[in-house]
Design a protein around this motif. Structure first.
Motif, PDB file in Angstrom:
ATOM      1  N   THR A 282       9.355   6.291  11.764  1.00 41.09           N
ATOM      2  CA  THR A 282       8.190   6.399  12.632  1.00 41.09           C
ATOM      3  C   THR A 282       7.006   5.691  11.999  1.00 41.09           C
ATOM      4  O   THR A 282       7.089   5.149  10.901  1.00 41.09           O
ATOM      5  CB  THR A 282       7.838   7.874  12.866  1.00 41.09           C
ATOM      6  N   GLY A 283       5.888   5.717  12.683  1.00 40.01           N
ATOM      7  CA  GLY A 283       4.683   5.075  12.160  1.00 40.01           C
ATOM      8  C   GLY A 283       4.143   5.747  10.921  1.00 40.01           C
ATOM      9  O   GLY A 283       3.323   5.167  10.209  1.00 40.01           O
TER      10      GLY A 283
ATOM     11  N   SER B 239       4.963   1.203   5.477  1.00 37.75           N
ATOM     12  CA  SER B 239       3.777   0.450   5.088  1.00 37.75           C
ATOM     13  C   SER B 239       4.055  -0.525   3.950  1.00 37.75           C
ATOM     14  O   SER B 239       3.153  -1.226   3.507  1.00 37.75           O
ATOM     15  CB  SER B 239       2.660   1.412   4.661  1.00 37.75           C
TER      16      SER B 239
END
Length: 458
Positions: free
Chosen positions: A21-22, A28
């Motif tokens: 998910t984000g 990142s």
């Protein structure tokens, strides 16, 4: 059905752990290119031992054994003499070091031509035609427009290089006059900004590993000063610090205590004071540092036994397989990278040494892996046994004419150094064919075998 297809097509997602998910922590992470400046490269090479060894070791090993010229005996000596005059081996080593450090370097073939922008006509080079060789780094040569003609010999390379001379003058040099060496080659020059036609420094991809290793070593070194700490508990210490006289007495008090401890090992304390000693453990730190150094070794593609000069670890470990793989890779690099880069230089060198270009002149890179004396003896015995079989041992007919076999063996033993001085001995005493006995000598030998006396042969 569409949902089932999407389930197998999309990446794995877990809302509970946030994976995919984000908010996934790994989401990142990405690779970003941070170009090392020339000043950073120079500082690393001049001040840190790991970067210097990573740059120098493969360059030195690539030219350490050098190469063996294959030609007629009278042709090899002038070529080797010309190599020594021009210091070809030293120039190639210098170019390899600068290429690995800066990303690229070149050897300029100096023939005395006034117009360096014109192609070098190697066929016109005569005896002594190569006057000098000059090593130029990427910092001195600026690449010009890229040749986009697919039919061109220099496709994908600059049409010319601009040399910034010691004065304000700039000189254009045709690429045929240069032996180009790269650092880490670029995968696609169209995606590279700034340094067209040049590669990256070999330190670019290993610098993070080097910094982590150096940082670990520095922290371990600082821990040495914290290896043993004396702790003394003083009653009402913090409350009494407001008194300046108390501060002075404390300093005087423990200076005296440390002096006494240093003289006779006795620490004088008040009855109310408490003393304890804490020591830091270094048991696992060497293993931690070794792991970081192994990462550097892997990143640099140099075995730890060669990079660090340390004995290999592990049961029954000799490090021989690692070194063999390393030297095999260097041998491949000599064939794939260095031989094509030096082609024009070598062609000019042969003509400069001989005044012509004999078709049978070539060279082979000398083996990088040196055999032990036992291994050399085993190889010599194997060759000797094979030669004996070919010569028709045990009363069999020879498979190869003796004269041809003799000459081949002489060449083999001279080239691998099995019999030092053999070539000179052959020149003095002659070959096997030249030592064939006459018919009279054969008859005399037969008579001796039959009667035990040479008189009957007469």
């Amino acid at each position: 059905m569409a949902n089932v297809i999407s389930l197998f097509r999309d990446s794995l997602t877990n809302l509970v752990s946030r994976m995919g998910t984000g908010r996934d922590k790994a989401a990142s992470s990405y690779y970003a290119f941070t170009q090392l400046t020339d000043a950073e490269l120079l500082a690393a090479y001049r001040t840190a031992w790991l970067p210097r060894k990573i740059v120098d070791i493969p360059a030195f090993d690539a030219v350490r054994a050098w190469r063996d010229w294959q030609a007629e005996g009278e042709e090899i000596e002038p070529i080797e003499a010309e190599e020594n005059r021009l210091n070809v081996r030293g120039k190639v080593f210098e170019a390899k070091v600068k290429a690995r450090l800066w990303g690229g370097a070149a050897i300029h073939i100096g023939t005395g031509d006034a117009d360096l922008a014109a192609p070098l006509e190697i066929e016109r080079i005569g005896k002594g035609g190569v006057k000098y060789l000059t090593v130029l780094s990427r910092r001195q040569l600026t690449a010009g427009e890229i040749d986009r003609d697919p039919a061109s010999e220099f496709y994908g390379q600059p049409k010319f290089y601009t040399l910034t001379a010691g004065t304000t003058a700039q000189v254009q040099i045709h690429p045929s006059r240069l032996a180009i060496f790269q650092g880490n080659a670029q995968p696609d020059i169209d995606l590279v900004e700034g340094q067209l036609s040049w590669g990256d420094s070999v330190l670019q991809s290993v610098m993070d590993a080097i910094k982590q290793s150096d940082g670990t070593a520095a922290n371990i070194a600082s821990l040495v000063f914290e290896a043993k700490i004396d702790i003394i508990k003083v009653p009402n210490f913090m409350a009494s610090l407001a008194n300046e006289d108390y501060k002075a007495k404390i300093l005087e008090r423990y200076t005296l205590a440390n002096t006494a401890k240093g003289i006779n090992g006795t620490l004088l304390l008040d009855k109310e004071e408490e003393y304890e000693q804490k020591s830091a453990s270094f048991a696992t730190l060497p293993d931690v540092l070794d792991r970081f150094l192994q990462i550097v070794s892997g990143a640099a593609d140099i075995p730890a036994t060669r990079l660090l000069g340390q004995a290999p670890a592990g049961m029954n470990s000799t490090g021989e397989s690692d070194l063999r793989n390393y030297y095999d890779r260097l041998s491949a690099m000599q064939q794939v990278e260095m031989t094509p880069a030096m082609h024009r230089l070598d062609e000019a060198l042969i003509r400069s040494a001989l005044g012509s270009r004999p078709a049978d002149v070539y060279y082979e890179w000398a083996p990088l892996w040196g055999m032990s004396e036992k291994e050399k003896a085993d190889v010599f015995k194997t060759k000797s046994d094979a030669a004996r079989a070919l010569a028709g041992g045990n009363g069999q007919s020879p498979l190869i004419p003796i004269d041809a076999l003799s000459e081949a063996l002489v060449n083999a033993f001279v080239e691998d150094g099995s019999l030092p001085g053999l070539e000179a001995a052959i020149d003095e005493f002659g070959t096997l064919a030249e030592q064939e006995p006459s018919e009279e000598e054969i008859a005399a030998a037969a008579a001796i075998r039959e009667t035990g006396s040479p008189s009957k042969a007469g």
